[in-house]
Design an enzyme around this catalytic site. Structure first.
Site, PDB file in Angstrom:
ATOM      1  N   LYS A 189       0.829  -1.202   0.000  1.00 29.20           N
ATOM      2  CA  LYS A 189       0.000   0.000   0.000  1.00 29.20           C
ATOM      3  C   LYS A 189       0.869   1.261   0.000  1.00 29.20           C
ATOM      4  O   LYS A 189       0.647   2.185  -0.787  1.00 29.20           O
ATOM      5  CB  LYS A 189      -0.907  -0.015   1.243  1.00 29.20           C
ATOM      6  CG  LYS A 189      -1.927   1.093   1.232  1.00 29.20           C
ATOM      7  CD  LYS A 189      -2.879   0.965   2.400  1.00 29.20           C
ATOM      8  CE  LYS A 189      -3.870  -0.138   2.181  1.00 29.20           C
ATOM      9  NZ  LYS A 189      -4.394  -0.756   3.359  1.00 29.20           N
ATOM     10  N   HIS A 224      -5.432 -41.679   3.312  1.00 26.45           N
ATOM     11  CA  HIS A 224      -6.004 -42.434   2.197  1.00 26.45           C
ATOM     12  C   HIS A 224      -7.012 -41.593   1.421  1.00 26.45           C
ATOM     13  O   HIS A 224      -6.955 -41.466   0.195  1.00 26.45           O
ATOM     14  CB  HIS A 224      -6.662 -43.711   2.753  1.00 26.45           C
ATOM     15  CG  HIS A 224      -7.316 -44.535   1.702  1.00 26.45           C
ATOM     16  ND1 HIS A 224      -8.652 -44.413   1.408  1.00 26.45           N
ATOM     17  CD2 HIS A 224      -6.819 -45.450   0.855  1.00 26.45           C
ATOM     18  CE1 HIS A 224      -8.937 -45.248   0.428  1.00 26.45           C
ATOM     19  NE2 HIS A 224      -7.847 -45.889   0.081  1.00 26.45           N
ATOM     20  N   ARG A 261      -0.159 -47.180  -9.232  1.00 25.83           N
ATOM     21  CA  ARG A 261      -0.170 -48.005  -8.004  1.00 25.83           C
ATOM     22  C   ARG A 261      -1.033 -49.226  -8.303  1.00 25.83           C
ATOM     23  O   ARG A 261      -2.252 -49.146  -8.279  1.00 25.83           O
ATOM     24  CB  ARG A 261      -0.766 -47.218  -6.851  1.00 25.83           C
ATOM     25  CG  ARG A 261       0.060 -46.020  -6.381  1.00 25.83           C
ATOM     26  CD  ARG A 261      -0.723 -45.266  -5.307  1.00 25.83           C
ATOM     27  NE  ARG A 261       0.083 -44.347  -4.536  1.00 25.83           N
ATOM     28  CZ  ARG A 261       0.067 -43.020  -4.692  1.00 25.83           C
ATOM     29  NH1 ARG A 261      -0.685 -42.469  -5.610  1.00 25.83           N
ATOM     30  NH2 ARG A 261       0.806 -42.257  -3.915  1.00 25.83           N
ATOM     31  N   ARG A 280       4.275 -49.675 -10.761  1.00 26.97           N
ATOM     32  CA  ARG A 280       4.908 -50.114  -9.510  1.00 26.97           C
ATOM     33  C   ARG A 280       4.325 -51.461  -9.093  1.00 26.97           C
ATOM     34  O   ARG A 280       3.113 -51.644  -9.098  1.00 26.97           O
ATOM     35  CB  ARG A 280       4.649 -49.074  -8.418  1.00 26.97           C
ATOM     36  CG  ARG A 280       5.262 -49.473  -7.103  1.00 26.97           C
ATOM     37  CD  ARG A 280       5.030 -48.447  -6.047  1.00 26.97           C
ATOM     38  NE  ARG A 280       3.653 -48.453  -5.588  1.00 26.97           N
ATOM     39  CZ  ARG A 280       3.179 -47.586  -4.699  1.00 26.97           C
ATOM     40  NH1 ARG A 280       3.961 -46.632  -4.238  1.00 26.97           N
ATOM     41  NH2 ARG A 280       1.941 -47.654  -4.299  1.00 26.97           N
ATOM     42  N   GLU A 331      12.345 -44.257  -1.102  1.00 25.70           N
ATOM     43  CA  GLU A 331      11.394 -43.731  -0.125  1.00 25.70           C
ATOM     44  C   GLU A 331      11.768 -44.101   1.300  1.00 25.70           C
ATOM     45  O   GLU A 331      10.974 -43.961   2.229  1.00 25.70           O
ATOM     46  CB  GLU A 331       9.957 -44.167  -0.462  1.00 25.70           C
ATOM     47  CG  GLU A 331       9.809 -45.587  -0.877  1.00 25.70           C
ATOM     48  CD  GLU A 331       8.412 -45.947  -1.405  1.00 25.70           C
ATOM     49  OE1 GLU A 331       7.460 -45.167  -1.233  1.00 25.70           O
ATOM     50  OE2 GLU A 331       8.284 -47.032  -1.977  1.00 25.70           O
ATOM     51  N   THR A 333       8.112 -39.418  -1.921  1.00 32.01           N
ATOM     52  CA  THR A 333       8.319 -38.490  -0.790  1.00 32.01           C
ATOM     53  C   THR A 333       7.246 -38.609   0.286  1.00 32.01           C
ATOM     54  O   THR A 333       7.405 -38.035   1.363  1.00 32.01           O
ATOM     55  CB  THR A 333       8.396 -37.041  -1.312  1.00 32.01           C
ATOM     56  OG1 THR A 333       7.353 -36.857  -2.268  1.00 32.01           O
ATOM     57  CG2 THR A 333       9.734 -36.767  -1.944  1.00 32.01           C
ATOM     58  N   ASN A 334       6.184 -39.354   0.015  1.00 33.04           N
ATOM     59  CA  ASN A 334       5.220 -39.585   1.103  1.00 33.04           C
ATOM     60  C   ASN A 334       5.870 -40.472   2.159  1.00 33.04           C
ATOM     61  O   ASN A 334       5.923 -40.133   3.348  1.00 33.04           O
ATOM     62  CB  ASN A 334       3.954 -40.273   0.591  1.00 33.04           C
ATOM     63  CG  ASN A 334       3.279 -39.484  -0.506  1.00 33.04           C
ATOM     64  OD1 ASN A 334       3.427 -38.268  -0.572  1.00 33.04           O
ATOM     65  ND2 ASN A 334       2.548 -40.161  -1.361  1.00 33.04           N
ATOM     66  N   ASP A 335       6.382 -41.623   1.700  1.00 37.14           N
ATOM     67  CA  ASP A 335       7.033 -42.510   2.658  1.00 37.14           C
ATOM     68  C   ASP A 335       8.362 -41.942   3.136  1.00 37.14           C
ATOM     69  O   ASP A 335       8.742 -42.124   4.291  1.00 37.14           O
ATOM     70  CB  ASP A 335       7.248 -43.896   2.026  1.00 37.14           C
ATOM     71  CG  ASP A 335       6.019 -44.772   2.207  1.00 37.14           C
ATOM     72  OD1 ASP A 335       5.526 -44.854   3.354  1.00 37.14           O
ATOM     73  OD2 ASP A 335       5.536 -45.356   1.230  1.00 37.14           O
ATOM     74  N   CYS A 370       7.421 -38.855  -7.161  1.00 36.60           N
ATOM     75  CA  CYS A 370       6.009 -39.190  -7.383  1.00 36.60           C
ATOM     76  C   CYS A 370       5.180 -39.093  -6.110  1.00 36.60           C
ATOM     77  O   CYS A 370       4.031 -39.513  -6.087  1.00 36.60           O
ATOM     78  CB  CYS A 370       5.874 -40.565  -8.011  1.00 36.60           C
ATOM     79  SG  CYS A 370       6.487 -41.879  -6.960  1.00 36.60           S
ATOM     80  N   TYR A 390      11.895 -35.273 -13.808  1.00 38.51           N
ATOM     81  CA  TYR A 390      10.441 -35.087 -13.918  1.00 38.51           C
ATOM     82  C   TYR A 390       9.775 -35.092 -12.558  1.00 38.51           C
ATOM     83  O   TYR A 390      10.369 -35.519 -11.563  1.00 38.51           O
ATOM     84  CB  TYR A 390       9.829 -36.178 -14.805  1.00 38.51           C
ATOM     85  CG  TYR A 390       9.869 -37.566 -14.210  1.00 38.51           C
ATOM     86  CD1 TYR A 390       8.833 -38.034 -13.398  1.00 38.51           C
ATOM     87  CD2 TYR A 390      10.948 -38.418 -14.453  1.00 38.51           C
ATOM     88  CE1 TYR A 390       8.862 -39.305 -12.847  1.00 38.51           C
ATOM     89  CE2 TYR A 390      10.983 -39.695 -13.903  1.00 38.51           C
ATOM     90  CZ  TYR A 390       9.945 -40.136 -13.092  1.00 38.51           C
ATOM     91  OH  TYR A 390       9.985 -41.380 -12.539  1.00 38.51           O
TER      92      TYR A 390
HETATM   93  C1  PEP Z   1       5.312 -42.323  -1.740  1.00 41.27           C
HETATM   94  O1  PEP Z   1       5.557 -42.983  -0.732  1.00 41.27           O
HETATM   95  O2  PEP Z   1       5.670 -41.134  -1.888  1.00 41.27           O
HETATM   96  C2  PEP Z   1       4.534 -42.900  -2.843  1.00 41.27           C
HETATM   97  C3  PEP Z   1       4.345 -42.221  -3.956  1.00 41.27           C
HETATM   98  O3  PEP Z   1       3.988 -44.127  -2.631  1.00 41.27           O
HETATM   99  P1  PEP Z   1       2.638 -44.373  -1.805  1.00 41.27           P
HETATM  100  O4  PEP Z   1       2.006 -43.046  -1.547  1.00 41.27           O
HETATM  101  O5  PEP Z   1       1.795 -45.249  -2.640  1.00 41.27           O
HETATM  102  O6  PEP Z   1       3.154 -45.049  -0.578  1.00 41.27           O
HETATM  103 MG    MG Z   2       5.320 -45.158  -0.808  1.00 40.87          MG
END
Ligand code: PEP
Ligand code: MG
Length: 882
Positions: A27, A448, A554, A610, A745, A767-769, A831, A851
């Site tokens: 501002k 989930h 998956r 996978r 992972e 990267t989730n696990d 992923c 990617y």
């Molecule tokens: C992960 O772990 O990042 C992954 C993509 O696998 P999922 O979510 O199926 O465990």
């Molecule tokens: Mg996983």
């Protein structure tokens, strides 16, 4: 010389300019720039953002030299305007407004009409010859100052006004006469005294100090903190304070206030700007102003055109007309829908006003989301009953149902349903598939419900812990209201709001401009963007959104379908290899068909498949439920054979029971323990590929081994994959390129990536696990404490949504470097859910991944984020990794 912290603007000159948003806030920078351009702006000064840091660093006290600097600027303002703060005869009134570097609309505080007290109000009445205006302003000031500075709720003040209107038998505030307002002011002051045990501060200079400090404090109110968290704005930039001479839109009918240009403009006669925002009176469209104030209207159009040209963007303006004189109070880049932003920037490029590169920054990647999903009509009045995590964007409305089977039943009858669960499990997938939206009471951004919903493009509000779901009586409670099965609710997956009733939805049109805009992004980006897709339908959506392949299929999701789960259970329950292979042979043709669908849609783009990953118990009934079932059957003396069968199932479920299944028999451990599963899946992958190549479709399968932590695991699984792949291609007399790689992972996988890369031909960071195992945070249970950590400033963001660059990011960096050290051609992607988060995409670009692979509906977001990453890198002069 001491650092300059206060910047004057007025009389055609300004000490700051439009480029100084860091110091002056948005501002303040706009006011300075407008002043220098010769636009009529009421004079004032900006106390820079640095003062905010001093205020917080010095326990709420400003140093003496800064106070003097403010006093000097106040005197200069008084001289410029020819009025004095607190002068009973000729009072200067000021507005005290917040203004940070990043726009935080409505989050921080403002005080208007400051300088009024029992004496100056009289002076103002005399000077304006308008006592009603003077007391109207005093009322507004008393209420606003009490709310913002003294922390007294507005409600009590509003009740006094309502009482006065009732007493006088009138409906609108504008019908209150000067005497009425005078007595309301008296009642306001009495209320302040009663609540604070002190008189309302009459000294205008003390008012100014108190308001200034309140604005600094509002930087850290809960609203502002939350807004910064959710919009990724840093906490340490602070707010500036703009002190500016008031001009009045409420002096009578020669006055008007606020608005923006052309069709979007609105104004109110005889009012102040806050009346427009608050919606207490309905503003008039700006075109009416042309008739009512023709000269001022022309001047406004001239100024706004000049400013838009100058700022090279559409502007939102605020203005006030005081006795037929126009004053501009604010200009900032216009807030607009994503569709409008795209259209405007494409037009501006055509008109050569901006470059394509500039255009690509006119849209936040996340805004693209609005173009892909229906949204709630922004004009609708909504009954919001709860708020959860914005787990999957868009909007949905439908009848609440509490069980997946019910969702399917009702959806088959053509009803729109919202599936409401405490949390979802793979058993609910058929219900999620048919529901318009999904609401869960538990779970975080990678629960989930959240992951599946994003993947299938369903709106989802997850982890809404203020709702109390009772799945036995089929209802939930929220905000004191009960929602029963069949009652209509709506979800806003972009904000996390749960709304009672049918919210009106609008489907934003995908314009041709959008395609043009995205083609510019594609021309710039280096990162490839793929999608996580498990079905042909997902794959088609992904291609439509521009995915360049599938980065994660998956395969387990393919087995959750109603007709497949019994065969999957048969396979799991088998006690001999023979029985297991018999069940697997029934699954094989189903998998093969699934894969064919993916190859057909992807037409030669890589498809990463996978192998089975989740712990087997996810496909079996719950242990506790089975126990209850057996007991019930025994109590009713059911058929012995049925009881025996259930008992056998329970026995196997108990055998497979694990205390910590996420760290148990899952991932590659499954395929190593039961190599026949791997063999079946690989056969399906390659038989499908052989089949579709016969139709002239090119294929490029990439077989991905999950949850590897040691090179040995990779080696034994790869041996099976290669043997089955070669054998299948030989048998079918087909040949096509394929690769075998792994997900990284687990921290050990990253640390030993050089060894793993001797076997793996590609890496995909899960990267989730990886986040789960690096932090030791359960991805299904951590929603609650992560939110708490964010409130406590322990975490800046939800690490399951935005990549933790300092920790998990370093594991990725290390894994990448080590992997490429032994296999320089290693293809590397990501992923996990982070692949659709713009900040995380920028990180992936910067460290040199090949990617990102995200849910189909996030693909366009990732494409733009990847382009912006390249352009930002160019701006800062840092060369990319590749
Ligand atoms: C992960 O772990 O990042 C992954 C993509 O696998 P999922 O979510 O199926 O465990
Ligand atoms: Mg996983």
């Amino acid at each position: 010389m001491a650092v300059k912290r206060v910047f004057f603007f007025g009389g055609g000159k300004a000490e700051g300019n439009g480029a100084m948003k860091d110091v002056l806030g948005g501002k303040g920078a706009g006011l300075a720039e407008m002043t220098s351009l010769g636009v009529p702006v009421p004079p004032g000064f900006t106390i820079g953002t640095g003062a905010c840091a001093l205020y917080y660093g010095n326990r709420g006290k400003l140093p003496q030299d800064l106070k003097s600097e403010i006093a000097t600027n106040l005197s200069k303002l008084e001289r410029t305007i020819g009025r004095k703060l607190g002068d009973p005869k000729n009072p200067l009134l000021v507005s005290v407004r917040s203004g940070a570097k990043f726009s935080m609309p409505g989050m921080m505080d403002t005080v208007l009409n400051l300088g009024l007290n029992d004496k100056t109000v009289e002076g103002l009445a005399k000077k304006s010859r308008n006592p009603r205006f003077a007391y109207d302003s005093y009322c507004r000031f008393l209420m606003m100052f009490s709310d913002v500075v003294l922390d007294l709720p507005r409600g009590a003040f509003e009740r006094i006004i309502a009482e006065k209107k009732r007493e006088r038998g009138i409906a609108s505030d504008v019908d209150l006469a000067a005497e009425d307002l005078m007595s309301v002011c008296g009642a306001f002051k009495a209320l302040v005294k009663e609540r604070t045990k002190k008189e309302f501060p009459q000294d205008a200079r003390i008012q100014l100090e108190l308001a200034r400090d309140a604005v600094f404090r509002s930087w850290n109110n809960d609203r502002a903190k939350y807004y910064r968290k959710t919009n990724g704005i840093p906490d340490d930039t602070g707010t500036a304070v703009n002190v500016q001479a008031m001009v009045f839109g409420n002096m009578g009918d020669g006055c008007a206030t606020t608005g923006a240009r052309e069709q979007y403009g609105e104004y109110l006669v005889n009012a102040q700007g806050e009346d427009v925002v608050a919606g207490t009176r309905t503003p008039r469209p700006i075109r009416d102003m042309k008739k009512e104030f023709p000269k001022v209207f022309d001047q406004l159009m001239r100024i706004t055109a000049k400013l838009e040209k100058h700022f090279r963007d559409v502007q939102d303006f605020e203005f006030t007309v005081e006795n037929n004189t126009l004053y501009m109070l604010q200009t900032r880049n216009g807030k607009r829908t994503a569709a409008a932003a795209v259209k405007i920037s494409v037009d501006m490029v055509k008109e050569k006003l901006i470059t394509k590169e500039e255009a690509l920054f006119r849209l936040e990647p996340r805004q693209i989301d609005q173009l892909l999903h229906p949204v709630i009509d922004p004009k609708a009045k909504l009954d919001v009953i709860a708020k959860g995590l914005p787990a999957s964007p868009g909007a949905a409305t439908g009848a609440a149902v509490f069980h997946a089977d019910k969702a399917v039943e009702w959806a088959t009858e053509g009803k729109d349903v919202i599936l409401v669960r405490k949390e979802t499990s793979p058993d609910d997938i058929h219900g999620m598939d048919v529901a318009r939206g999904i609401l869960t009471a538990k779970g975080g951004m990678t629960s989930h419900a959240a992951v599946v919903a994003r993947q299938i493009g369903k709106t989802c509000v997850a982890g809404c812990d203020t709702i109390d779901v009772d799945e036995t009586t089929n209802r939930f409670m929220a905000g004191g209201k009960v929602v029963r099965e069949g009652d209509f609710i709506s979800l806003n997956g972009t904000t996390g709001e749960v709304i009672l009733g049918k919210a009106p939805l609008i489907a934003p049109a995908m314009t041709g401009a959008f395609a043009v805009f995205m083609s510019w992004a594609d021309a710039v980006r280096r990162l490839k963007v793929r999608a996580n897709a498990d079905t042909q339908r997902d794959a088609r959506v992904a291609r439509n959104f521009g995915a360049e392949g599938i980065g994660l299929c998956r395969t387990e999701h393919m087995f959750f379908a109603e007709d497949r789960i019994p065969i999957m259970q048969e396979m799991i329950l088998a006690r001999t290899l023979e029985d297991r292979e018999a069940a697997l042979s029934k699954l094989l043709p189903m998998q093969r068909d699934d894969f064919k669908g993916l190859y057909r849609e992807m037409k030669g783009y890589p498809v990463t498949i996978r192998l089975l990953d989740p712990p087997l118990h996810e496909f079996l009934p719950k242990r506790e439920e089975l126990m209850v079932e057996v007991t019930k059957l025994q109590l009713i003396h059911a058929d012995r054979s049925i009881i025996e069968e259930k008992k056998r199932l329970l026995e196997r479920v108990e055998e497979l029971h694990e205390f910590n299944p996420m760290l148990g028999l899952r991932g590659c451990r499954l395929g190593i323990y039961y190599p026949e599963i791997t063999r079946m899946q690989v056969r399906a992958i390659f038989e499908a590929a052989c089949d579709v190549t016969r139709d002239g479709i090119r294929v490029h399968p990439e077989v991905m081994i999950p949850l590897v932590s040691m090179v040995g695991e990779m080696r034994v699984q790869k041996e099976i994959v290669v043997a089955v792949a070669e054998e299948t291609m030989r048998r079918h007399k087909r040949k096509f390129p394929y690769t075998v790689g792994t997900m990284i992972e687990l921290p050990r996988a990253a640390m030993t990536a050089d060894e793993i890369a001797t076997e793996a031909e590609f890496f995909s960071f899960g990267t989730n696990d990886l986040t789960q195992t690096a932090f030791g945070f359960s991805r299904d249970d951590s929603g609650k404490f992560i939110q708490h950590y964010m409130k406590e400033n322990i975490l800046e963001a939800d690490v399951f949504a935005t990549l933790d660059q300092g920790g998990v990011g370093q594991l990725i960096r290390l894994g990448l470097e080590k992997g490429r050290s032994t296999r320089p051609t290693l293809k590397v992607g990501i992923c996990g859910e982070h692949a659709g988060d713009p900040k995380s995409v920028e990180f992936c670009h910067a460290i040199g991944l090949d990617y990102v692979s995200c849910s189909p509906y996030l693909v366009p977001i990732a494409r733009l984020a990847a382009a912006q990453a390249v352009l930002r890198e160019k701006k800062t002069g840092k060369a990319g990794k590749k």
